[in-house]
Write an enzyme that holds these catalytic residues in place. Structure first.
Site, PDB file in Angstrom:
ATOM      1  N   HIS A 156     -48.330 -32.001   9.619  1.00  0.00           N
ATOM      2  CA  HIS A 156     -47.486 -31.229  10.552  1.00  0.00           C
ATOM      3  C   HIS A 156     -48.210 -30.029  11.140  1.00  0.00           C
ATOM      4  O   HIS A 156     -47.773 -29.475  12.135  1.00  0.00           O
ATOM      5  CB  HIS A 156     -46.211 -30.767   9.830  1.00  0.00           C
ATOM      6  CG  HIS A 156     -45.293 -31.907   9.500  1.00  0.00           C
ATOM      7  ND1 HIS A 156     -44.162 -32.180  10.215  1.00  0.00           N
ATOM      8  CD2 HIS A 156     -45.368 -32.872   8.553  1.00  0.00           C
ATOM      9  CE1 HIS A 156     -43.566 -33.246   9.717  1.00  0.00           C
ATOM     10  NE2 HIS A 156     -44.267 -33.690   8.698  1.00  0.00           N
ATOM     11  N   ASP A 353     -50.475 -23.222  15.807  1.00  0.00           N
ATOM     12  CA  ASP A 353     -49.285 -23.887  15.283  1.00  0.00           C
ATOM     13  C   ASP A 353     -49.430 -25.377  15.540  1.00  0.00           C
ATOM     14  O   ASP A 353     -49.930 -25.775  16.599  1.00  0.00           O
ATOM     15  CB  ASP A 353     -48.033 -23.348  15.993  1.00  0.00           C
ATOM     16  CG  ASP A 353     -46.853 -23.194  15.052  1.00  0.00           C
ATOM     17  OD1 ASP A 353     -46.751 -24.007  14.108  1.00  0.00           O
ATOM     18  OD2 ASP A 353     -46.041 -22.285  15.249  1.00  0.00           O
TER      19      ASP A 353
HETATM   20  P1  ADP Z   1     -42.765 -23.554  10.945  1.00  0.00           P
HETATM   21  O1  ADP Z   1     -42.515 -24.970  10.531  1.00  0.00           O
HETATM   22  O2  ADP Z   1     -44.195 -23.114  10.848  1.00  0.00           O
HETATM   23  O3  ADP Z   1     -41.861 -22.556  10.290  1.00  0.00           O
HETATM   24  P2  ADP Z   1     -41.528 -24.324  13.496  1.00  0.00           P
HETATM   25  O4  ADP Z   1     -41.284 -23.473  14.700  1.00  0.00           O
HETATM   26  O5  ADP Z   1     -42.143 -25.629  13.791  1.00  0.00           O
HETATM   27  O6  ADP Z   1     -42.416 -23.446  12.507  1.00  0.00           O
HETATM   28  O7  ADP Z   1     -40.160 -24.611  12.737  1.00  0.00           O
HETATM   29  C1  ADP Z   1     -39.373 -23.561  12.264  1.00  0.00           C
HETATM   30  C2  ADP Z   1     -37.920 -24.015  12.082  1.00  0.00           C
HETATM   31  O8  ADP Z   1     -37.248 -23.059  11.270  1.00  0.00           O
HETATM   32  C3  ADP Z   1     -37.165 -24.091  13.398  1.00  0.00           C
HETATM   33  O9  ADP Z   1     -36.281 -25.189  13.372  1.00  0.00           O
HETATM   34  C4  ADP Z   1     -36.415 -22.781  13.439  1.00  0.00           C
HETATM   35  O10 ADP Z   1     -35.196 -22.805  14.152  1.00  0.00           O
HETATM   36  C5  ADP Z   1     -36.158 -22.512  11.970  1.00  0.00           C
HETATM   37  N1  ADP Z   1     -36.108 -21.055  11.757  1.00  0.00           N
HETATM   38  C6  ADP Z   1     -37.053 -20.173  12.051  1.00  0.00           C
HETATM   39  N2  ADP Z   1     -36.641 -18.908  11.791  1.00  0.00           N
HETATM   40  C7  ADP Z   1     -35.415 -19.007  11.317  1.00  0.00           C
HETATM   41  C8  ADP Z   1     -34.417 -18.069  10.883  1.00  0.00           C
HETATM   42  N3  ADP Z   1     -34.630 -16.752  10.915  1.00  0.00           N
HETATM   43  N4  ADP Z   1     -33.259 -18.543  10.452  1.00  0.00           N
HETATM   44  C9  ADP Z   1     -33.035 -19.864  10.437  1.00  0.00           C
HETATM   45  N5  ADP Z   1     -33.891 -20.794  10.846  1.00  0.00           N
HETATM   46  C10 ADP Z   1     -35.066 -20.380  11.279  1.00  0.00           C
END
Ligand code: ADP
Length: 444
Positions: A156, A353
């Protein structure tokens, strides 16, 4: 249809559904809802020793099989090697990577323990799909256990050029381990090309031929509905009132050094300094739940961010205006979707990312009659697909400041012209299509 066995470091809680489920669980929902399936991995709990027999919970056609990890295994496999060595290396951050032979041994031990516990549960015609950087070696260990099933692996996170990856001691061994998988998936063609070249350099040409790029996505229509409904809720009305007509800028990221948060905050600082006309007219809300809080580098980052937020607010705030609202708590998905829909611009500026789902969620959350603008790092996998975004180099706060100014001033016509093709792309490269494409490659 044959049974699908998903293996991942973390297994979702059987009680978590829809709005509360994590990203991978959401992405795999389609795959596991249409056939018999098993989800295998770490329980999220530690014990004195790593369990040898998984705990099984069955819900309908889906069985959850989880293992507790021994304290020492947890520290070495998870904190030490996965988060301390692999994560920084795969995100091009060699300066943050440390290597410890015992951590690496722990990583191999846990991959072997997973394979030993999983092998007896497998049926001959199962398809096994392992996820992410915690499990480079699982396939090789399953083969050692005599498993002849089709084995797939999806990374991922990014895969860097070989010159970077090969700085990781035993990186060559890890590439050889990957060769045990029948299909190896990555987010972008760039990552796939890097991995193919690395495998070829290590004499694994055949495995290089099994590397495919399949971008992960979201349930776009589901997220749009979530956002539409959220803006009707009383807490969103209260939030909107608190903005007193100011334009909202949103950022949503785990607190991680790959997300480029200090540079982003400095970019916002420069935006306020260079374009004073926006002062008092913009509110930036950054939602950043703490992650890996027990790792020293993450604690340092948190302090750095606390200081930056304090300084920016101190420098620019008015008695009735805080330029930067900063939350380190997780927020319910519907609320996040509501924030995103209301935001005039999103700042998604990771230094690296794999994909970045927040960028896709922001696009899906927009009002088709009045969409916001997306400021996106050119080093997020999503930048390869979301071509209507304002692309920036996240290491240059000046570029972030300029893009934010451009986003704020962007006329509706241009916002529409940029958003429409991005929305099409987000719909097209959905979570469902990602699953289907990968499983088609795995199952032929
Ligand atoms: P990573 O997997 O590195 O964290 P991504 O952007 O691919 O980054 O995925 C992050 C996921 O987590 C997204 O679906 C996002 O909506 C969720 N997310 C990020 N921050 C928050 C938060 N503060 N509260 C709830 N969900 C979150």
């Amino acid at each position: 249809m044959k049974r699908l066995v998903i293996v991942a470091n973390r297994v979702p809680d059987p009680k978590e559904r829809g709005a509360t489920a994590g990203g991978l669980a959401v992405a795999l929902q389609d795959a596991v809802s249409r056939r018999d399936a098993m989800w295998f991995g770490w329980s999220g709990r530690t014990a004195e020793a790593t369990a040898t027999v998984p705990e099984l919970v069955t819900r309908g056609r889906l069985t959850y099989a989880t293992l507790d990890l021994g304290e020492q295994n947890y520290r070495r496999y998870y904190q030490g090697f996965s988060n301390g060595s692999l994560w920084p290396t795969l995100h091009y951050r060699l300066g943050l990577a440390h290597f410890d032979r015992e951590d690496y041994a722990g990583y191999r031990e846990v991959n072997a323990a997973f394979a030993r516990a999983l092998a007896p549960l497998l049926r001959p015609d199962d398809a096994v799909w392992a996820h992410d950087f915690h499990l480079f070696r699982l396939g090789a260990e399953l083969r050692r256990q005599g498993c002849g099933q089709r084995l797939g692996f999806f990374l991922h996170v990014p895969f860097p050029p070989h010159a970077v990856f090969s700085a990781l001691p035993r990186g060559d061994e890890m590439l050889a381990d990957l060769a045990a998988y029948d299909v190896i998936g990555l987010q972008t063609e760039d990552d796939a090309a890097n991995l193919r070249a690395a495998l070829a350099t290590e004499g694994q040409e055949e495995a290089a031929g099994r590397v495919v790029a399949i971008p992960i996505g979201i349930d776009a229509d589901g997220f749009t509905k979530l956002a539409e409904r959220a803006v009707e809720k009383p807490d969103m009305a209260r939030f909107r009132r608190s903005l007193v007509g100011r334009a909202l800028v949103i950022g949503v990221d785990r607190l991680d050094y790959s997300k480029g948060l200090p540079q982003r905050f400095i970019g916002y600082d420069q935006f306020l300094a260079q374009y004073p006309g926006h002062r008092s007219r913009v509110s930036y809300l950054q939602v950043t739940p703490i992650s890996r809080g027990d790792v020293a580098q993450y604690q340092t980052l948190r302090r750095e961010l606390d200081e930056l937020v304090g300084r920016i607010n101190g420098d620019y705030a008015e008695p009735d205006w805080a330029p930067l609202r900063y939350m380190t708590r997780a927020v319910a998905r519907p609320t996040l979707a509501g924030f995103m829909r209301h935001a005039r611009a999103a700042l998604v500026t990771p230094l690296r990312d794999g994909m970045n789902l927040v960028a896709k969620e922001y696009v899906a959350a927009q009002d088709p009659a009045d969409p916001g603008a997306l400021v996106l790092s050119r080093f997020a996998g999503a930048a390869r697909y979301l071509t209507g975004a304002l692309l920036v180099n996240p290491l240059d706060p000046g570029e972030i400041a300029e893009a934010l100014d451009q986003a704020m001033a962007m006329p509706l016509e241009e916002r529409l012209a940029r958003w429409r093709p991005m929305m099409e792309e987000v719909r097209e490269s959905s979570a469902r299509n990602w699953c289907r494409a990968f499983l088609a490659a795995l199952e032929g």
